[in-house]
Scaffold this active site. Structure first.
Site, PDB file in Angstrom:
ATOM      1  N   SER A   1      -1.668  -6.428  -3.870  1.00 47.47           N
ATOM      2  CA  SER A   1      -2.233  -7.784  -3.898  1.00 47.47           C
ATOM      3  C   SER A   1      -2.347  -8.255  -5.335  1.00 47.47           C
ATOM      4  CB  SER A   1      -3.626  -7.804  -3.266  1.00 47.47           C
ATOM      5  OG  SER A   1      -4.261  -9.061  -3.497  1.00 47.47           O
TER       6      SER A   1
ATOM      7  N   LYS B   1      -6.569  -2.126  -3.861  1.00 48.21           N
ATOM      8  CA  LYS B   1      -5.197  -2.583  -4.144  1.00 48.21           C
ATOM      9  C   LYS B   1      -4.734  -2.122  -5.524  1.00 48.21           C
ATOM     10  CE  LYS B   1      -4.290  -4.655  -0.264  1.00 48.21           C
ATOM     11  NZ  LYS B   1      -3.233  -4.137   0.621  1.00 48.21           N
TER      12      LYS B   1
ATOM     13  N   GLY C   1       0.749 -10.979  10.918  1.00 53.76           N
ATOM     14  CA  GLY C   1       0.908 -11.453   9.547  1.00 53.76           C
ATOM     15  C   GLY C   1       2.142 -10.943   8.821  1.00 53.76           C
ATOM     16  N   ILE C   2       1.933 -10.386   7.633  1.00 56.14           N
ATOM     17  CA  ILE C   2       3.046  -9.948   6.782  1.00 56.14           C
ATOM     18  C   ILE C   2       3.827  -8.810   7.452  1.00 56.14           C
ATOM     19  CG2 ILE C   2       3.572  -8.832   4.566  1.00 56.14           C
ATOM     20  CD1 ILE C   2       1.167 -10.452   3.388  1.00 56.14           C
TER      21      ILE C   2
ATOM     22  N   TYR D   1     -11.932  -4.530  -2.121  1.00 60.70           N
ATOM     23  CA  TYR D   1     -10.561  -4.969  -1.804  1.00 60.70           C
ATOM     24  C   TYR D   1      -9.661  -4.851  -3.033  1.00 60.70           C
ATOM     25  CZ  TYR D   1      -6.647  -7.782  -0.229  1.00 60.70           C
ATOM     26  OH  TYR D   1      -5.372  -8.194   0.102  1.00 60.70           O
TER      27      TYR D   1
ATOM     28  N   ASP E   1       0.346   0.173  14.459  1.00 59.13           N
ATOM     29  CA  ASP E   1      -0.801  -0.739  14.314  1.00 59.13           C
ATOM     30  C   ASP E   1      -1.902  -0.296  15.264  1.00 59.13           C
ATOM     31  OD1 ASP E   1      -2.488  -3.184  14.008  1.00 59.13           O
ATOM     32  OD2 ASP E   1      -0.686  -4.035  13.098  1.00 59.13           O
TER      33      ASP E   1
ATOM     34  N   GLY F   1       1.021  -2.003  10.227  1.00 56.26           N
ATOM     35  CA  GLY F   1       0.488  -3.372  10.301  1.00 56.26           C
ATOM     36  C   GLY F   1       1.481  -4.324  10.945  1.00 56.26           C
TER      37      GLY F   1
ATOM     38  N   GLY G   1      -3.689  -3.467   6.470  1.00 53.68           N
ATOM     39  CA  GLY G   1      -4.767  -3.581   5.506  1.00 53.68           C
ATOM     40  C   GLY G   1      -5.872  -4.490   6.018  1.00 53.68           C
TER      41      GLY G   1
HETATM   42  P1  NAD Z   1      -3.207  -9.411   9.065  1.00 53.55           P
HETATM   43  O1  NAD Z   1      -4.634  -9.255   9.418  1.00 53.55           O
HETATM   44  O2  NAD Z   1      -2.435 -10.510   9.679  1.00 53.55           O
HETATM   45  O3  NAD Z   1      -2.428  -8.040   9.337  1.00 53.55           O
HETATM   46  C1  NAD Z   1      -2.970  -6.798   9.016  1.00 53.55           C
HETATM   47  C2  NAD Z   1      -2.553  -5.800  10.085  1.00 53.55           C
HETATM   48  O4  NAD Z   1      -3.104  -4.526   9.716  1.00 53.55           O
HETATM   49  C3  NAD Z   1      -3.090  -6.162  11.478  1.00 53.55           C
HETATM   50  O5  NAD Z   1      -2.064  -6.141  12.424  1.00 53.55           O
HETATM   51  C4  NAD Z   1      -4.135  -5.094  11.737  1.00 53.55           C
HETATM   52  O6  NAD Z   1      -4.288  -4.754  13.096  1.00 53.55           O
HETATM   53  C5  NAD Z   1      -3.594  -3.933  10.903  1.00 53.55           C
HETATM   54  N1  NAD Z   1      -4.660  -2.983  10.627  1.00 53.55           N
HETATM   55  C6  NAD Z   1      -5.870  -3.253  10.056  1.00 53.55           C
HETATM   56  N2  NAD Z   1      -6.647  -2.169  10.087  1.00 53.55           N
HETATM   57  C7  NAD Z   1      -5.926  -1.189  10.695  1.00 53.55           C
HETATM   58  C8  NAD Z   1      -6.201   0.149  11.055  1.00 53.55           C
HETATM   59  N3  NAD Z   1      -7.408   0.707  10.834  1.00 53.55           N
HETATM   60  N4  NAD Z   1      -5.233   0.868  11.659  1.00 53.55           N
HETATM   61  C9  NAD Z   1      -4.039   0.311  11.931  1.00 53.55           C
HETATM   62  N5  NAD Z   1      -3.709  -0.962  11.619  1.00 53.55           N
HETATM   63  C10 NAD Z   1      -4.653  -1.710  11.025  1.00 53.55           C
HETATM   64  O7  NAD Z   1      -3.191  -9.516   7.486  1.00 53.55           O
HETATM   65  P2  NAD Z   1      -2.006  -9.747   6.430  1.00 53.55           P
HETATM   66  O8  NAD Z   1      -2.458 -10.826   5.538  1.00 53.55           O
HETATM   67  O9  NAD Z   1      -0.684  -9.809   7.078  1.00 53.55           O
HETATM   68  O10 NAD Z   1      -2.144  -8.394   5.605  1.00 53.55           O
HETATM   69  C11 NAD Z   1      -1.063  -7.488   5.416  1.00 53.55           C
HETATM   70  C12 NAD Z   1      -1.228  -6.840   4.054  1.00 53.55           C
HETATM   71  O11 NAD Z   1      -1.061  -7.840   3.051  1.00 53.55           O
HETATM   72  C13 NAD Z   1      -2.612  -6.228   3.812  1.00 53.55           C
HETATM   73  O12 NAD Z   1      -2.447  -4.987   3.173  1.00 53.55           O
HETATM   74  C14 NAD Z   1      -3.279  -7.228   2.900  1.00 53.55           C
HETATM   75  O13 NAD Z   1      -4.251  -6.646   2.086  1.00 53.55           O
HETATM   76  C15 NAD Z   1      -2.094  -7.723   2.101  1.00 53.55           C
HETATM   77  N6  NAD Z   1      -2.308  -9.006   1.424  1.00 53.55           N
HETATM   78  C16 NAD Z   1      -2.546 -10.136   2.146  1.00 53.55           C
HETATM   79  C17 NAD Z   1      -2.740 -11.341   1.483  1.00 53.55           C
HETATM   80  C18 NAD Z   1      -2.994 -12.638   2.216  1.00 53.55           C
HETATM   81  O14 NAD Z   1      -3.386 -13.631   1.570  1.00 53.55           O
HETATM   82  N7  NAD Z   1      -2.793 -12.687   3.526  1.00 53.55           N
HETATM   83  C19 NAD Z   1      -2.700 -11.365   0.089  1.00 53.55           C
HETATM   84  C20 NAD Z   1      -2.459 -10.207  -0.615  1.00 53.55           C
HETATM   85  C21 NAD Z   1      -2.251  -9.019   0.069  1.00 53.55           C
END
Ligand code: NAD
Length: 255
Positions: free
Chosen positions: A114, A157, A12-13, A153, A32, A8, A71
């Protein structure tokens, strides 16, 4: 040099974690769907196998760190897809890279969970048991039948956190630390998609953390950087909430 695989990494994260680890001197191998060292689709068995094979080649079979961030949120196109990426996309990478981590220097792995995993009743969902039993087809089918993206979701998690805590017993003996970071609401494209969705936007806006704001990707990445470092050498098998106090707000007597 510490070599760490980050899934990922394009957004984002995961992007913030990659930047933080690079600042700490790691060589990061990003995975990714796009804009990464290894472009792979973690929603399918073939995509995961290709990602593991490419990662093993890139690190010559010796890995010091793994951080699984890739994710999907509740706005994904199907509940089964959420389960596929969030549970199987992480657990199969952990399993596929375990032997390489065992060869690494003070190895550590971390999965992004999460705060949603703590939602009451989530542990009782049939799809959770199916995920933990590694029955991907049945878990995805259950999730699709239930048709509740937030449950898919939160269930994915919760299951990945249980997976990590169970695996920690075996991996501790192999010298590999394994932990979970459970973020609250973090300003990323994933959260933005939920905020823009008529089904979830208002509820998310009304559920404000005790700190009164959402987190930034960097606030999560700094904790990940610490937990992947030797500073956290006795942290193992734990789930750390980085959520502005949301977990304390919803279940103060559980910890
Ligand atoms: P984001 O959408 O910015 O990043 C997610 C990344 O995962 C993207 O770059 C996407 O391309 C990649 N991804 C998704 N499906 C994929 C696949 N099939 N194959 C390869 N890569 C794939 O989102 P984020 O918020 O940075 O999420 C990162 C993690 O943090 C996730 O696991 C998410 O569940 C978790 N999370 C996020 C939040 C929030 O509020 N943003 C809260 C709790 C947990």
């Amino acid at each position: 040099m510490t070599v760490t695989v980050v899934t990922g990494s394009a957004s984002g994260i995961g992007a913030a974690v990659s930047a933080q680890l690079q600042q700490a001197g790691h060589r990061v191998i990003g995975i990714d769907r796009r804009d990464a060292d290894i472009v792979a689709d973690l929603s399918t068995t073939e995509g995961r196998q290709a990602a593991v094979a490419a990662a093993l080649e890139a690190c010559n079979g010796v890995l010091d760190g793994l951080v699984c961030c890739a994710g999907l949120g509740p706005t994904a196109s199907s509940c089964g897809l959420i389960v596929a990426v969030n549970y199987f996309g992480m657990s199969e990478l952990v399993d596929g890279l375990g032997d390489a981590l065992a060869c690494g220097d003070k190895p550590a792995a971390l999965l992004i969970g999460s705060v949603a995993s703590a939602h009451p009743g989530i542990d009782k969902l049939p799809m959770v048991e199916l995920m933990l039993a590694r029955d991907e087809a049945a878990a995805k089918a259950q999730a699709d039948v239930l048709g509740n993206p937030q449950a898919a979701y939160a269930g994915s998690k919760y299951a990945i956190t249980v997976f990590a805590r169970r695996k920690a017993v075996e991996w501790g003996r192999r010298g590999i630390r394994l932990n979970v970071v459970a973020p609250g609401a973090v300003e990323t494209p994933l959260l933005q998609a939920s905020l823009s969705d008529a089904r979830y936007g208002e509820a998310i806006r009304n559920f404000v953390s005790p700190l009164g704001r959402n987190g930034s990707p960097d606030e999560i990445a700094r904790v990940v950087r610490f937990m992947q470092s030797e500073q956290a050498s006795f942290m193992h098998g734990t789930a750390v909430f980085v959520d502005g106090g949301m977990d304390a707000l919803t279940r103060p007597e559980r910890f």
